[in-house]
Design a protein around this motif. Sequence first.
Motif, PDB file in Angstrom:
ATOM      1  N   LEU A  35       0.825  -1.206   0.000  1.00 36.03           N
ATOM      2  CA  LEU A  35       0.000   0.000   0.000  1.00 36.03           C
ATOM      3  C   LEU A  35       0.863   1.261   0.000  1.00 36.03           C
ATOM      4  O   LEU A  35       0.521   2.255  -0.655  1.00 36.03           O
ATOM      5  N   GLU A  39       0.752   4.112  -2.858  1.00 37.03           N
ATOM      6  CA  GLU A  39       0.569   5.524  -2.490  1.00 37.03           C
ATOM      7  C   GLU A  39       1.731   6.387  -2.984  1.00 37.03           C
ATOM      8  O   GLU A  39       1.521   7.443  -3.595  1.00 37.03           O
ATOM      9  N   GLU A  67     -13.224  -4.077   1.297  1.00 33.70           N
ATOM     10  CA  GLU A  67     -12.270  -3.418   2.193  1.00 33.70           C
ATOM     11  C   GLU A  67     -10.869  -3.398   1.574  1.00 33.70           C
ATOM     12  O   GLU A  67     -10.162  -2.389   1.635  1.00 33.70           O
ATOM     13  N   ASP A  70     -10.914  -1.057  -1.458  1.00 33.72           N
ATOM     14  CA  ASP A  70     -10.903   0.316  -0.923  1.00 33.72           C
ATOM     15  C   ASP A  70      -9.474   0.737  -0.594  1.00 33.72           C
ATOM     16  O   ASP A  70      -9.054   1.857  -0.914  1.00 33.72           O
ATOM     17  N   ALA A  71      -8.732  -0.158   0.030  1.00 29.16           N
ATOM     18  CA  ALA A  71      -7.366   0.173   0.461  1.00 29.16           C
ATOM     19  C   ALA A  71      -6.427   0.377  -0.726  1.00 29.16           C
ATOM     20  O   ALA A  71      -5.649   1.334  -0.743  1.00 29.16           O
ATOM     21  N   THR A  73      -7.122   1.252  -3.748  1.00 29.71           N
ATOM     22  CA  THR A  73      -7.518   2.369  -4.620  1.00 29.71           C
ATOM     23  C   THR A  73      -7.626   3.692  -3.867  1.00 29.71           C
ATOM     24  O   THR A  73      -7.930   4.721  -4.479  1.00 29.71           O
ATOM     25  N   LYS A  74      -7.376   3.693  -2.569  1.00 24.17           N
ATOM     26  CA  LYS A  74      -7.605   4.873  -1.730  1.00 24.17           C
ATOM     27  C   LYS A  74      -6.910   6.126  -2.265  1.00 24.17           C
ATOM     28  O   LYS A  74      -7.556   7.162  -2.480  1.00 24.17           O
ATOM     29  N   THR A  75      -5.617   6.084  -2.474  1.00 25.02           N
ATOM     30  CA  THR A  75      -4.874   7.262  -2.922  1.00 25.02           C
ATOM     31  C   THR A  75      -5.342   7.704  -4.300  1.00 25.02           C
ATOM     32  O   THR A  75      -5.498   8.907  -4.563  1.00 25.02           O
ATOM     33  N   ARG A  77      -8.284   7.274  -5.646  1.00 26.30           N
ATOM     34  CA  ARG A  77      -9.603   7.903  -5.509  1.00 26.30           C
ATOM     35  C   ARG A  77      -9.504   9.272  -4.847  1.00 26.30           C
ATOM     36  O   ARG A  77     -10.185  10.213  -5.263  1.00 26.30           O
ATOM     37  N   GLU A  78      -8.654   9.402  -3.840  1.00 29.91           N
ATOM     38  CA  GLU A  78      -8.486  10.693  -3.162  1.00 29.91           C
ATOM     39  C   GLU A  78      -7.943  11.760  -4.119  1.00 29.91           C
ATOM     40  O   GLU A  78      -8.273  12.935  -3.986  1.00 29.91           O
ATOM     41  N   TYR A 109     -16.918   2.802  -7.953  1.00 25.75           N
ATOM     42  CA  TYR A 109     -16.294   4.057  -7.534  1.00 25.75           C
ATOM     43  C   TYR A 109     -16.491   5.143  -8.598  1.00 25.75           C
ATOM     44  O   TYR A 109     -16.559   4.858  -9.791  1.00 25.75           O
TER      45      TYR A 109
END
Length: 181
Positions: A35, A39, A67, A70-71, A73-75, A77-78, A109
């Motif tokens: 992760l 990132e 979950e 989500d982890a 793709t978090k950065t 998506r942000e 998403y």
Amino acid sequence: LKFDENGKFKILVITDLHEFKSDDKETCLKTEDALLLVETSVKALSPDLVVYDGDNAFGKTEDELKETIDAITKTVREMNIPFTMVLGNHEHDDRELSPEMPLKIFSSYEDSLVREDKKGISGYGNHYITIRGKSNKTKYLLFFIDSGKSRSDNQDLSAYDWVHDDQIEWFESVCDEFKEK
């Protein structure tokens, strides 16, 4: 999607994360590293598109899989970066969930470009994305084609699955359609 004012378009390909929820300490450390790599890469490169290129995320339940996705793709998506994905052989094999489940989650998403362009052909989530030039005309097509599972249904032909004739026909028909335009 469109080339920038300098005629550039940057794609970041993330592949073989093999991420899943686990209570195992070693697996948790590997996940943290993966992760962090995602990132750092996304922030350092600021791509125009991120492609998750198979063997992305797994889960025993839909909630676990969501979950994990989500982890990973978090950065992305942000930062509101468009992204897509293609299934890997491990999303097909020996999993509790159907290969359709990661497609469903990835496509849910806001910045996701994941879809199924043609129903009824081999594989899951076969789709293409256009990239337009300065004149707003399509310059490139990016194809995302499911190459199937680790073990083929025809062991006499190949131990591994492959891109099937109907997928190639779909690819050619899309190319022909854009050539005409």
